[in-house]
Design a protein around this motif. Structure first.
Motif, PDB file in Angstrom:
ATOM      1  N   PHE A 328      -4.841 -53.885  -1.402  1.00 18.31           N
ATOM      2  CA  PHE A 328      -6.015 -54.448  -0.739  1.00 18.31           C
ATOM      3  C   PHE A 328      -6.182 -53.891   0.669  1.00 18.31           C
ATOM      4  CE2 PHE A 328      -8.114 -57.559   1.968  1.00 18.31           C
ATOM      5  CZ  PHE A 328      -9.278 -57.788   1.261  1.00 18.31           C
ATOM      6  N   THR A 331      -7.479 -50.319   0.692  1.00 19.53           N
ATOM      7  CA  THR A 331      -8.789 -49.979   0.129  1.00 19.53           C
ATOM      8  C   THR A 331      -9.952 -50.759   0.738  1.00 19.53           C
ATOM      9  OG1 THR A 331      -8.451 -51.585  -1.663  1.00 19.53           O
ATOM     10  CG2 THR A 331      -7.792 -49.306  -2.085  1.00 19.53           C
ATOM     11  N   THR A 332      -9.685 -51.890   1.370  1.00 21.11           N
ATOM     12  CA  THR A 332     -10.799 -52.700   1.876  1.00 21.11           C
ATOM     13  C   THR A 332     -11.457 -52.044   3.093  1.00 21.11           C
ATOM     14  OG1 THR A 332     -11.453 -54.899   2.619  1.00 21.11           O
ATOM     15  CG2 THR A 332      -9.346 -54.080   3.430  1.00 21.11           C
ATOM     16  N   LYS A 333     -12.738 -52.259   3.209  1.00 26.09           N
ATOM     17  CA  LYS A 333     -13.489 -51.789   4.383  1.00 26.09           C
ATOM     18  C   LYS A 333     -13.683 -52.911   5.397  1.00 26.09           C
ATOM     19  CE  LYS A 333     -14.006 -47.775   2.471  1.00 26.09           C
ATOM     20  NZ  LYS A 333     -13.226 -46.609   2.965  1.00 26.09           N
ATOM     21  N   ARG A 334     -13.265 -54.107   5.046  1.00 32.79           N
ATOM     22  CA  ARG A 334     -13.452 -55.254   5.924  1.00 32.79           C
ATOM     23  C   ARG A 334     -12.417 -55.244   7.059  1.00 32.79           C
ATOM     24  NH1 ARG A 334     -13.481 -60.150   1.709  1.00 32.79           N
ATOM     25  NH2 ARG A 334     -13.730 -61.360   3.649  1.00 32.79           N
ATOM     26  N   VAL A 366      -6.628 -52.961   9.123  1.00 31.57           N
ATOM     27  CA  VAL A 366      -7.648 -53.951   8.772  1.00 31.57           C
ATOM     28  C   VAL A 366      -7.856 -54.975   9.882  1.00 31.57           C
ATOM     29  CG1 VAL A 366      -7.190 -53.684   6.319  1.00 31.57           C
ATOM     30  CG2 VAL A 366      -6.047 -55.514   7.573  1.00 31.57           C
TER      31      VAL A 366
END
Length: 447
Positions: A328, A331-334, A366
């Protein structure tokens, strides 16, 4: 024996042998974790026993179907009783130290089962004498390996996930007993023994004393009778206390959860912030917390349902995403104002891919520029072991100097909460010595 029956038997052997290995690895998680130092020897012992089974099967010269039927019945008993949670938990509860219990489980359950089932293909290829040797063995191995492939996928991704590990154990025992019946035909003794094996497997597995078990964890919700708690209940994950809640107002939680809530809401004054929680536990970090937005990430897709139904008795506060924590963050853009890391596969075991420098770099990526990392680690209270020192040094190498709070200083094993700011940078310091002491100069510098 017809060719279809022979292929069915070797398919059952492959299905149940690899299925038993998958179940054994899952049964070990609550007691010894899922690290490579556990999985590699377990797979190695299984393959060694399988190889010895091949050699033993090659030496059988008579009573082929009767021998395989007997092996299937014994294997059904070993699987149904030996792989049951009651048996495995009992071994680790009464045999200490833990490596002794591990060896007893591997040597007394998994290896004998693999040895017995490994004899199937070399024995039954004797019944295919009309064909070429290569064709006979090749087709037998094809159906056996196909069974292994389907067994590993079916039991882990479907049966364990939706019905539980105990259901997977029971399924293996039943399939092996049915295989013995197919081989024995109308023999009453075999039918009676197969029925007895199924009954024992049902007794050991269909009443497993947990609230739920999935492909990833055993979950147990139990009442807690402790001073100061009103109708307290605990959420146990793989024999480890993950969360605590009671009926008082405001509710009481585990000490480390209360500490994290205080840091986020009181010390940092977070309001209207985005908080990522890696490792859901009982979802108590956001319980009755309306000030911020929470996103939980946990590898087990069923943990939300179990926590809401049996522990919180209410919907969780926040969003839930079923995913591996490292995947997670990679890969997350948040981006989040805070990342809380609370990931355990057993009481003191963090999955090894979640302690490396690369993982902590992912958590930093992140975070927003002024964000904070909060990690709950279970370490020795004095932080003297190599694991404690190296893990803390790994985090420092990514975030720079981090605050470390040992919550149970008088205990051998303690919750250790590490707080790191994304605005900090790793770097080496210099020592203050009498000959050249720059403490006053450094103290008066501004960043």
């Amino acid at each position: 024996m017809s060719r279809a029956l022979l292929y069915a038997i070797v398919f059952i052997e492959g299905f149940c042998s690899l299925g038993a290995e998958v179940i054994a690895l899952r049964r070990l998680v609550p007691h010894v974790g899922s690290s490579i130092v556990v999985t590699a020897p377990t797979i190695g012992f299984f393959l060694l026993a399988l190889a010895l089974g091949y050699a033993a099967g090659a030496r059988v010269t008579e009573r082929y179907t009767e021998t395989v039927a007997r092996n299937f019945l014994i294997s059904a008993l070993l699987a149904g009783v030996g792989l049951a949670g009651l048996t495995v938990d009992g071994l680790f509860a009464h045999l200490q130290p833990t490596p002794i219990a591990y060896l007893a489980f591997i040597g007394g359950v998994l290896c004998p089962l693999a040895w017995l089932l490994g004899q199937t293909v070399p024995i039954l290829t004797n019944l295919m004498q009309a064909e070429r040797t290569g064709e006979a063995s090749g087709m037998a191995l094809y159906w056996s390996t196909l069974g292994s492939f389907l067994g590993s996928l079916t039991l882990s991704l479907i049966v364990m996930q939706w019905l539980g590990v105990s259901a997977a154990v029971f399924a293996c025992a039943v399939i092996l007993a049915l295989g013995a019946l197919l081989l024995a035909g109308r023999r009453r003794l075999t039918a009676a023994l197969a029925t007895g094996c199924i009954a024992l497997a049902a007794g050991f597995n269909l009443h497993h004393a947990v609230t739920a078990d999935t492909a990833y964890a055993d979950y147990l919700i139990s009442p807690v009778d402790r001073a100061g708690l009103q109708d307290g209940r605990a959420f146990w994950v793989n024999k480890s206390l993950a969360s605590l809640i009671d009926a008082s107002q405001p509710p009481q939680y585990t000490r480390y959860i209360s500490h994290l809530r205080q840091v986020l809401r009181d010390d940092l004054g977070y309001r209207d912030r985005d908080i990522l929680v890696l490792g859901a536990g009982g979802f108590t970090l956001s319980h009755n917390e309306m000030a911020n937005r929470y996103t939980y990430v946990d590898i087990d897709p069923r943990i939300k349902e179990i926590a809401e139904r049996d522990f919180l008795h209410a919907p969780i506060r926040g969003e839930f995403i079923a995913d591996d924590a490292r995947r997670f963050v990679a890969t997350t853009k948040r981006r989040f104002d805070a990342v809380v890391v609370d990931v355990y596969s057993s009481h003191t075991s963090i999955p090894t891919h979640l302690v490396t420098r690369e993982f902590w770099q992912g958590t930093r990526q992140v975070l927003k520029p002024d964000g904070i990392l909060l990690a709950n680690l279970i370490l020795d209270g004095k932080l003297e072991t190599p694991y404690a020192r190296n893990l803390l040094a790994t985090i420092d190498s990514v975030f720079g100097r981090c605050a470390v709070d040992v919550l149970h200083k008088g205990k051998p094993i303690a919750n250790v909460v590490v707080a790191c700011f994304s605005s900090s940078q790793p770097g080496s310091g210099r020592l203050y010595v009498d000959e050249k002491n720059q403490a006053d100069f450094d103290r008066n510098q501004t960043r």
